[in-house]
Design an enzyme around this catalytic site. Structure first.
Site, short mmCIF file in Angstrom:
data_model
loop_
_atom_site.label_atom_id
_atom_site.label_comp_id
_atom_site.label_asym_id
_atom_site.label_seq_id
_atom_site.Cartn_x
_atom_site.Cartn_y
_atom_site.Cartn_z
N GLU A 80 0.81 -1.21 0.00
CA GLU A 80 0.00 0.00 0.00
C GLU A 80 0.86 1.27 0.00
O GLU A 80 1.85 1.37 0.68
CB GLU A 80 -0.94 0.02 1.21
N CYS A 143 -8.22 -1.95 7.91
CA CYS A 143 -6.80 -1.98 7.51
C CYS A 143 -6.28 -0.57 7.23
O CYS A 143 -5.18 -0.20 7.67
CB CYS A 143 -6.60 -2.85 6.27
N HIS A 167 -1.34 -5.69 1.87
CA HIS A 167 -2.55 -6.52 1.75
C HIS A 167 -2.22 -7.83 1.03
O HIS A 167 -1.49 -7.82 0.04
CB HIS A 167 -3.64 -5.78 0.96
N1 PCA Z 1 -8.60 -6.88 6.14
C1 PCA Z 1 -9.55 -5.82 6.37
C2 PCA Z 1 -9.51 -5.58 7.85
C3 PCA Z 1 -8.79 -6.73 8.44
C4 PCA Z 1 -8.19 -7.44 7.32
O1 PCA Z 1 -7.43 -8.41 7.39
C5 PCA Z 1 -9.30 -4.58 5.52
O2 PCA Z 1 -8.76 -4.71 4.40
O3 PCA Z 1 -9.63 -3.47 5.94
#
Ligand code: PCA
Length: 202
Positions: A80, A143, A167
């Site tokens: 990200e 997240c 992610h």
């Molecule tokens: N993914 C979610 C919140 C927790 C996770 O593992 C997100 O992308 O916000």
């Protein structure tokens, strides 16, 4: 010098029984290239993240902070670039909270850029034959809040910690009954390990 790296994954949320981010993080070695790896599992809760994550950072005082989370539907490792000052969700978090268009913090910056070497991480992942890309949105769910809270905390307190978010896709056992992209847990683990190695290089 003894470098400390804080690496987090999330607990499961929604319909899922597991969260690949924590499954991968919990399997990491305690030491990678002489850096101490501090692993923490985070709650999928907007409010708990705002309260707990700064404490976790202050307790460990890491030089590098790599937060990870599941991004079901994304096809590869997403490093990200940016966290935005918004909480907006169509689904409740694990505490039953469903914010709409709310700032994470009032009177705080609109966004923070990752301070991890994101381009170098993506290039290193590709070099190791792991599909990866820079992502320009971490969403507006928990997240993104975790990434924003960590960067806001390190910035406000002048902490010298390279901080960012990765992610990861679903792992195979999560997609047996749905047509969604996935990546093996082993590959996700390797990706996080490579991201750590790149981030601790000066
Ligand atoms: N993914 C979610 C919140 C927790 C996770 O593992 C997100 O992308 O916000």
């Amino acid at each position: 010098m003894h470098v400390k790296v804080l690496v987090t994954g999330f607990e499961p949320f929604g319909e899922e029984k597991i969260n690949p981010s924590w499954e991968a993080v919990k399997n990491l070695s305690k030491e990678i290239n002489e850096a101490e790896i501090i692993k923490k599992r985070l709650p999928v809760s907007f409010k708990a993240i705002k309260k707990k994550l700064p404490k976790i950072i202050d307790e460990s005082m890491p030089e590098v902070i790599i937060l990870t989370g599941q991004a079901g539907g994304r096809v590869n490792i997403n490093v990200e670039r940016v966290a935005i000052n918004v909480m907006d969700s169509k689904k409740e978090d694990n505490d039953g909270y469903k914010p709409e268009d709310e700032p994470i913090f009032e009177n705080a910056p609109a966004a923070y850029f990752s301070t991890l070497p994101i381009r170098r991480i993506v290039n290193a992942l590709k070099h190791n034959k792991i599909p990866a890309t820079i992502s320009n949105t971490a969403g507006t769910y928990v997240c993104n809040t975790a990434m924003y809270v960590a960067l806001h905390h390190t910035t406000l307190n002048g902490l010298n910690a390279k901080t960012g978010f990765i992610h990861v896709p679903y792992i195979p056992e999560q997609v047996l009954e749905k047509t969604q992209p996935f990546m093996s847990l082993e590959m996700i683990e390797k990706a996080i390990e490579i991201a750590i190695k790149e981030s601790i290089k000066s």
